[in-house]
Design an enzyme around this catalytic site. Sequence first.
Site: not given
Ligand code: ACO
Length: 380
Positions: A223, A262, A316
């Site tokens: 987050h 996201h 971020d």
């Molecule tokens: N890097 C690499 N791959 C990613 C990323 C990432 N940052 N985010 C998503 N993906 C990929 C996943 O691995 C997944 O691939 P798959 O389908 O082959 O398994 C696909 O994209 C879908 O991702 P999910 O995990 O289902 O996306 P979700 O909506 O659950 O997650 C989250 C969102 C938790 C924010 C995720 O993108 C993440 O961990 N990002 C990095 C942390 C981050 O930047 N957080 C800040 C968010 S903004 C905020 O809170 C202010």
Amino acid sequence: MPEDQEVHRGLEGVIVAETKIGFVDGQNGRLVYRGYDIETLVNNSTYEETSYLLINGNLPDRAKLSGYLAELKTRRKVPGKVLDFIDDYAGTSHPMSDLRSALSVLGSMDKDTVMPNLEKQKSMGIDVIARTPVLVAAIKRKWEGKKIVEPSEDLGFSANFLYMSNGSKPTKEQEKVMDTCLILHADHGSNASTFSSLVTISTLSDIYSAVTSGIATLKGPLHGGANELALETIKKVGSPDNAEKVIGDMLARKEKVMGFGHRVYKVYDPRARILKEFARSITKKSGKDNLFATAEAMEKAMINKVGGKGVFPNVDFYSGMVYESLGFQDNIFTPIFAVSRASGWIARSLEYLADNRLFRPKAKYTGETGPREYIPLDKR
Ligand code: ACO
């Protein structure tokens, strides 16, 4: 007994409340506060005015705005005991832990936190909005081994925050950048920390407790904690030439690249689009063009490789380098987020309280159904 019901992991897709405060359009990359697009507010408004809008529903007229500004200024004063607490305890764990605890101390000094009425809750909320930047600035100074700076009567919200954080008055441009960052982070749908605040307030707890829950939840790297890690990654990549390979390797190892992806936005995060331009100009001025160019190359590599899955820069990714250029070390990035988001947590808590319903979801039981025989301790 196990229940034959679908489990919504992470409450994904579950609608838990109605709100008139803010709307995140994840398909079209729009963020709306009370009907105003975020770009409109960034171009025309200030953080104080945006905060008033979120809490009260409409932009203030001149008289109401000057009343709100005066209130925010007079309530900046933080009791000495809270600053002593920061001086005694901050500086070892993480500034978000310091902030969570300092706000809690502030709340424990308010005698009206047992079953407060809505008016008192709102008044506490304005205290929290006014004082959170004072706490964060004091925590920052403590981490830097510097003396806490008293608030300035002459400065607005963002300028005073920078002044108390850095010990010198900011330029107009720095003030505008800070103010923009605060507007951009003020509210963002039913994210984890906002939901956490709502769960707390739904028990008829108090605003200090609701915001403390929000801060505790914002701390994690999935987050609010992501911007600190995003800047760290950009620095490790080091140069635009390395971006393609490092990103390729990280994705091959199934690592998440911080600052991308996201839960709601499956297109470019509108906040990241605005911050990217501030990052471009501020890094140019501070001679950190290489940092920006590296980030931009990482963005390009990520969009090429995982843009098809709806993964784009989030708020971020570029905020860290903007904060660093404003004089903040990386562990203060998430506390800055909390300074801003306090308005969203409070606006939504007050809205929820006005038509309160205690949160009480269920979990599907998948354990032993028993009855199991109890074996005495010395026979196990
Ligand atoms: N890097 C690499 N791959 C990613 C990323 C990432 N940052 N985010 C998503 N993906 C990929 C996943 O691995 C997944 O691939 P798959 O389908 O082959 O398994 C696909 O994209 C879908 O991702 P999910 O995990 O289902 O996306 P979700 O909506 O659950 O997650 C989250 C969102 C938790 C924010 C995720 O993108 C993440 O961990 N990002 C990095 C942390 C981050 O930047 N957080 C800040 C968010 S903004 C905020 O809170 C202010």
